[in-house]
Design an enzyme around this catalytic site. Structure first.
Site, PDB file in Angstrom:
ATOM      1  CE  LYS A 173       7.358   9.015  -1.982  1.00  0.00           C
ATOM      2  NZ  LYS A 173       6.739   8.977  -0.642  1.00  0.00           N
ATOM      3  CG  LEU A 174      13.835   7.140 -10.025  1.00  0.00           C
ATOM      4  CD1 LEU A 174      14.189   5.669  -9.857  1.00  0.00           C
ATOM      5  CD2 LEU A 174      13.990   7.563 -11.482  1.00  0.00           C
ATOM      6  N   GLY A 186       0.810  -1.203   0.000  1.00  0.00           N
ATOM      7  CA  GLY A 186       0.000   0.000   0.000  1.00  0.00           C
ATOM      8  C   GLY A 186       0.850   1.262   0.000  1.00  0.00           C
ATOM      9  CG  ASP A 187       0.758   3.663   2.400  1.00  0.00           C
ATOM     10  OD1 ASP A 187      -0.330   4.238   2.497  1.00  0.00           O
ATOM     11  OD2 ASP A 187       1.185   2.854   3.247  1.00  0.00           O
ATOM     12  CD  GLU A 188       1.383   0.078  -3.210  1.00  0.00           C
ATOM     13  OE1 GLU A 188       1.416  -1.104  -2.841  1.00  0.00           O
ATOM     14  OE2 GLU A 188       0.325   0.775  -3.213  1.00  0.00           O
ATOM     15  CE  LYS A 191     -18.977  -8.458   1.892  1.00  0.00           C
ATOM     16  NZ  LYS A 191     -18.137  -7.591   1.032  1.00  0.00           N
TER      17      LYS A 191
END
Length: 419
Positions: free
Chosen positions: A325-326, A26-28, A138
């Site tokens: 984010k390179l 996540g958060d990519e 659920k």
């Protein structure tokens, strides 16, 4: 429609959907890729941040496409919705054309992860937002859906009280103001009603109507998938490509391109195995320079080199990847890439299912020289330093999935399209 007596064309499958999924924990930067696509219709939702014209938008339930005034956004049946949070987010982000599936489940205030963790003495690193209990109810068929809330409120009240009592039996310390919550829910119902549609029928019309640009935005990421992720340190749903079908009612036939989003390094929020984590100056630098703080939880993200041997990259069936984010790597003297796992001195070809085993693996790295140059102004492939190009090509060839975009900054202009 096909005329009576005529055979229906076999290739009349309807519109294809493009799917954007996280390929790590996540958060990519999924929201940036969704915004780059700028769809006319966008389905589902996730925790993402998008920067447009220097303004930063944080999304938790709302799909990232909500900032596009031409798009219609649908929160699908696979999402569990905390209604106060949804309304707050709508006001903050100037809600435009939003639809909510009537089959989506509701997160009930008070039924939070902290109660279970306090009783069991366990911590699996959840967001503590009540998402786990909502998916649990659920699965046990005692959950509350949007259609229940908008139906007979007397019946809904009975279901609500039964659900609360069920959890109080499990967790005696749990206290819920039932009447106070029901009073709030009557108000929520009327605020929500104009947004609600039959999600299944809406999707059918979108897929089989006039040609449309439809994009599905996944929440979380592959390594947080309930089946394929680092269980039990995962979310409560399927967030690989199959989740796009079950979470929205999309036939597999209608799934087109599937894009994965991955950082040029790796981060993780919360606890759980993280083989390439760097508990050193490099990890601290990635955390501070990358502003690695969770959008939803506010927790600092753990950081380390990219890891090419995460099995879910294969399960995702990705067509291509956005590498984000390179620019955060610009200052490093050398950059590592995890290329293999060893257990007891022997290479293993797979990503271990057992977290005790994953904690013990030794990571084999390839090391590359840093390019030590600012890439944030790069707008095309040729603008990148040769050493950065070599790093990107290595990742692409090693994982066997082409890289379509490279991100070098926060804004939508900072995405280099490769093909």
């Amino acid at each position: 429609p096909t005329a009576a007596g005529q055979k229906r064309p076999r290739n009349d499958g309807g519109n294809k959907v493009t799917v954007v999924l996280g390929a790590q924990w996540g958060d990519e930067g999924k929201g940036k890729v969704v915004d780059l696509w700028r769809p006319r219709q966008i389905m589902s939702g996730g925790n993402n941040t998008v920067v447009v014209d220097a303004k930063e938008y944080d999304f938790h339930l709302l799909p990232s496409g909500i900032i596009n005034p031409k798009s219609i956004s649908l929160i699908g049946n696979g999402v569990v919705i905390h209604l106060p949070g949804l309304f707050e987010e709508c006001e903050k982000n100037e809600k435009k054309r939003l639809i909510v599936s009537d089959r989506a489940h509701i997160v009930v205030d008070g039924l939070q992860e902290t109660e279970r963790q306090a009783q069991e003495g366990k911590n699996i690193g959840t967001t503590k937002k009540g998402i786990g209990p909502a998916y649990s109810s659920k699965a046990s068929r005692t959950g509350l859906r949007v259609c229940d809330l908008l139906g007979d409120f007397k019946d809904f009240s009975t279901k609500f009280k039964n659900l609360v009592h069920q959890y109080q039996t499990m967790y005696p310390s749990l206290v819920v103001d039932e009447e106070g919550q029901l009073k709030k829910l009557t108000e929520y119902a009327e605020r929500l009603r104009p947004m609600v549609r039959d999600g299944v029928y809406y999707m059918y019309e979108a897929l089989h109507g006039a040609p449309k640009n439809i994009l599905v935005e996944g929440a979380n990421a592959a390594l947080l998938d309930i089946d394929f992720g680092t269980y039990p340190f995962v979310t409560s749903s399927n967030c690989t490509v199959g989740g796009a079908c079950t979470g929205l009612g999309i036939p597999p036939l209608n799934v087109g391109d599937v894009f994965g989003v991955s950082k040029a390094y790796t981060t993780r929020v919360g606890i759980g195995a993280f083989p390439t984590e760097q508990l050193n100056a490099t990890g601290d630098l990635l955390q501070s320079k990358g502003h690695e703080v969770g959008v939803t939880t506010g927790r600092k993200r753990r950081c380390g080199p990219t890891n090419n041997k995460v099995g879910p990259l294969i399960y995702l069936c990705l067509h291509s990847i956005a590498l984000t984010k390179l620019d955060i790597l610009d200052v490093l003297d050398e950059i590592k890439v995890g290329v293999a796992y060893k257990l007891n001195g022997k290479r293993i070809p797979h990503f271990p299912a057992n977290m005790d085993v994953l904690q013990k693996v030794e990571v084999e790295y390839e090391t590359f020289p840093g390019w030590k140059a600012d890439t944030s102004a790069a707008r095309k492939w040729s603008d990148l330093p040769a050493k950065a190009q070599n790093y990107i090509r290595f990742i692409e060839n090693d994982i066997g999935v082409p890289i379509k975009w490279v991100g070098v900054g926060k804004s939508r202009e900072c995405m280099i399209q490769m093909f």
